[in-house]
Design an enzyme around this catalytic site. Structure first.
Site, PDB file in Angstrom:
ATOM      1  N   ARG A 298      54.325  36.669  40.583  1.00 18.78           N
ATOM      2  CA  ARG A 298      53.293  36.531  39.560  1.00 18.78           C
ATOM      3  C   ARG A 298      53.291  37.752  38.645  1.00 18.78           C
ATOM      4  O   ARG A 298      53.701  38.850  39.050  1.00 18.78           O
ATOM      5  CB  ARG A 298      51.909  36.344  40.199  1.00 18.78           C
ATOM      6  CG  ARG A 298      51.414  37.543  41.028  1.00 18.78           C
ATOM      7  CD  ARG A 298      50.327  38.305  40.280  1.00 18.78           C
ATOM      8  NE  ARG A 298      49.870  39.517  40.939  1.00 18.78           N
ATOM      9  CZ  ARG A 298      50.415  40.702  40.758  1.00 18.78           C
ATOM     10  NH1 ARG A 298      51.470  40.842  39.983  1.00 18.78           N
ATOM     11  NH2 ARG A 298      49.908  41.778  41.346  1.00 18.78           N
TER      12      ARG A 298
ATOM     13  N   GLU B 237      56.338  45.338  42.250  1.00 19.14           N
ATOM     14  CA  GLU B 237      55.825  45.455  43.622  1.00 19.14           C
ATOM     15  C   GLU B 237      56.387  44.319  44.469  1.00 19.14           C
ATOM     16  O   GLU B 237      56.265  43.152  44.096  1.00 19.14           O
ATOM     17  CB  GLU B 237      54.291  45.390  43.633  1.00 19.14           C
ATOM     18  CG  GLU B 237      53.706  45.530  45.042  1.00 19.14           C
ATOM     19  CD  GLU B 237      52.187  45.387  45.074  1.00 19.14           C
ATOM     20  OE1 GLU B 237      51.501  46.409  45.142  1.00 19.14           O
ATOM     21  OE2 GLU B 237      51.688  44.240  45.016  1.00 19.14           O
TER      22      GLU B 237
HETATM   23  P1  GTP Z   1      45.608  47.371  44.748  1.00 19.11           P
HETATM   24  O1  GTP Z   1      44.817  48.272  43.855  1.00 19.11           O
HETATM   25  O2  GTP Z   1      44.833  46.183  45.231  1.00 19.11           O
HETATM   26  O3  GTP Z   1      46.913  46.964  44.142  1.00 19.11           O
HETATM   27  O4  GTP Z   1      45.904  48.187  46.084  1.00 19.11           O
HETATM   28  P2  GTP Z   1      46.741  49.523  46.319  1.00 19.11           P
HETATM   29  O5  GTP Z   1      47.257  50.062  45.049  1.00 19.11           O
HETATM   30  O6  GTP Z   1      45.948  50.409  47.209  1.00 19.11           O
HETATM   31  O7  GTP Z   1      48.014  48.994  47.099  1.00 19.11           O
HETATM   32  P3  GTP Z   1      48.130  48.227  48.475  1.00 19.11           P
HETATM   33  O8  GTP Z   1      49.580  48.360  48.819  1.00 19.11           O
HETATM   34  O9  GTP Z   1      47.145  48.651  49.491  1.00 19.11           O
HETATM   35  O10 GTP Z   1      47.804  46.706  48.101  1.00 19.11           O
HETATM   36  C1  GTP Z   1      48.546  46.037  47.162  1.00 19.11           C
HETATM   37  C2  GTP Z   1      48.376  44.542  47.304  1.00 19.11           C
HETATM   38  O11 GTP Z   1      48.545  44.137  48.662  1.00 19.11           O
HETATM   39  C3  GTP Z   1      47.022  43.986  46.949  1.00 19.11           C
HETATM   40  O12 GTP Z   1      46.892  43.792  45.567  1.00 19.11           O
HETATM   41  C4  GTP Z   1      47.024  42.662  47.727  1.00 19.11           C
HETATM   42  O13 GTP Z   1      47.841  41.703  47.073  1.00 19.11           O
HETATM   43  C5  GTP Z   1      47.714  43.059  49.000  1.00 19.11           C
HETATM   44  N1  GTP Z   1      46.731  43.524  49.987  1.00 19.11           N
HETATM   45  C6  GTP Z   1      46.443  44.796  50.316  1.00 19.11           C
HETATM   46  N2  GTP Z   1      45.486  44.854  51.251  1.00 19.11           N
HETATM   47  C7  GTP Z   1      45.153  43.576  51.538  1.00 19.11           C
HETATM   48  C8  GTP Z   1      44.201  42.982  52.443  1.00 19.11           C
HETATM   49  O14 GTP Z   1      43.467  43.643  53.153  1.00 19.11           O
HETATM   50  N3  GTP Z   1      44.144  41.624  52.454  1.00 19.11           N
HETATM   51  C9  GTP Z   1      44.945  40.846  51.684  1.00 19.11           C
HETATM   52  N4  GTP Z   1      44.813  39.518  51.773  1.00 19.11           N
HETATM   53  N5  GTP Z   1      45.830  41.379  50.819  1.00 19.11           N
HETATM   54  C10 GTP Z   1      45.941  42.723  50.739  1.00 19.11           C
HETATM   55 MG    MG Z   2      47.548  44.924  43.557  1.00 18.31          MG
END
Ligand code: GTP
Ligand code: MG
Length: 243
Positions: A83, A179
């Site tokens: 996406r 990502e």
């Molecule tokens: P974002 O600001 O959300 O992008 O998070 P981040 O920059 O801290 O990065 P992280 O690697 O923790 O998470 C990136 C992406 O992983 C998120 O946008 C979700 O798509 C997925 N993700 C992370 N944590 C969770 C969770 O607890 N539940 C679910 N369903 N998806 C998650």
């Molecule tokens: Mg994200």
């Protein structure tokens, strides 16, 4: 591309005009309409570069998948989703991060504009796919978040890679972040459900639901382990057969 342009249309432009620096000069000779047109062009170009980067990574994944299916009759890749983050959500994140609301600022701060999700059969496959992508000479691994080895407190498990890939344009090469989320079917099943529940409660998940989700995450983890054990037994058997 039309979809991207449509997404970027409407009120958002007026909002953006206030938020983003444009290349159009500010001496009054440029009309609002001209600036709007210029901004539309810049934004579409901006999003296209991420689409190109994402397409490259998708091609790489499909090459692996088809090669595996052809030579080994088994692919570690179950399915692939992707996406582009809609502009509204990019701007929300810019505000949340307090980062520079310029295209340049967004380019360096927001690293999940292009997202690819690879679902694998087994846990070991997730690391295998990550390794195959990471070792490609035109891919730069900028960051690895291993939530399989270290799950999030809510039970979320997945392997996240921030990749940087070159996009070869007509007159220059641009590097964009993509990502990659790599996880097993069981991890993906849990994550997609948790995501829906999280949104239902707008982030304020009640304690009992939170607890049960954690429990479900443990069960998904147990399932992954059980499947790996079964696989090991089966492959052990087939080795005995052929020896
Ligand atoms: P974002 O600001 O959300 O992008 O998070 P981040 O920059 O801290 O990065 P992280 O690697 O923790 O998470 C990136 C992406 O992983 C998120 O946008 C979700 O798509 C997925 N993700 C992370 N944590 C969770 C969770 O607890 N539940 C679910 N369903 N998806 C998650
Ligand atoms: Mg994200």
């Amino acid at each position: 591309t039309d979809e991207l342009v449509k997404q970027a249309d409407g009120d958002l432009y007026r909002q953006l005009l206030a938020q983003l620096n444009t290349r159009a000069d500010e001496n009054g000779s440029t009309s609002d309409m001209d600036r709007l047109i210029d901004m539309r062009r810049q934004l579409t170009e901006f999003q296209l570069h991420y689409k190109f980067g994402m397409d490259e990574v998708l091609t790489k994944i499909n090459v692996l998948r088809e090669e595996f299916e052809h030579t080994r009759e088994y692919s570690p890749i179950e399915h692939v989703n992707y996406r582009l983050k809609p502009l509204e959500r990019i701007l929300e994140k810019v505000q949340r991060y307090g980062s520079d609301p310029t295209l340049e600022g967004i380019r360096s701060a927001i690293r999940d504009i292009a997202g690819v999700r690879v679902t694998t059969s087994f846990v070991s496959d997730a690391y295998w796919v990550a390794e195959m992508l990471s070792s490609q000479p035109d891919i730069q691994v900028v960051e690895v978040k291993d939530y399989i080895h270290s799950p999030k407190p809510n039970g979320y498990r997945s392997l996240h890679l921030i990749l940087q890939v070159p996009v070869f344009l007509s007159n220059r090469t641009e590097f964009v972040f993509v990502e990659a989320q790599i996880r097993t079917v069981a991890m993906d099943f849990w994550a997609s459900l948790e995501h829906k529940i999280y949104y239902t409660y707008q982030g304020e998940v009640p304690e009992d639901i939170h607890h049960d989700l954690r429990d479900a995450a443990d069960q998904a983890n147990a399932l992954d382990q059980q499947m790996a054990e079964i696989r090991d037994r089966v492959t052990g058997l087939s080795k005995q057969d052929t020896s």
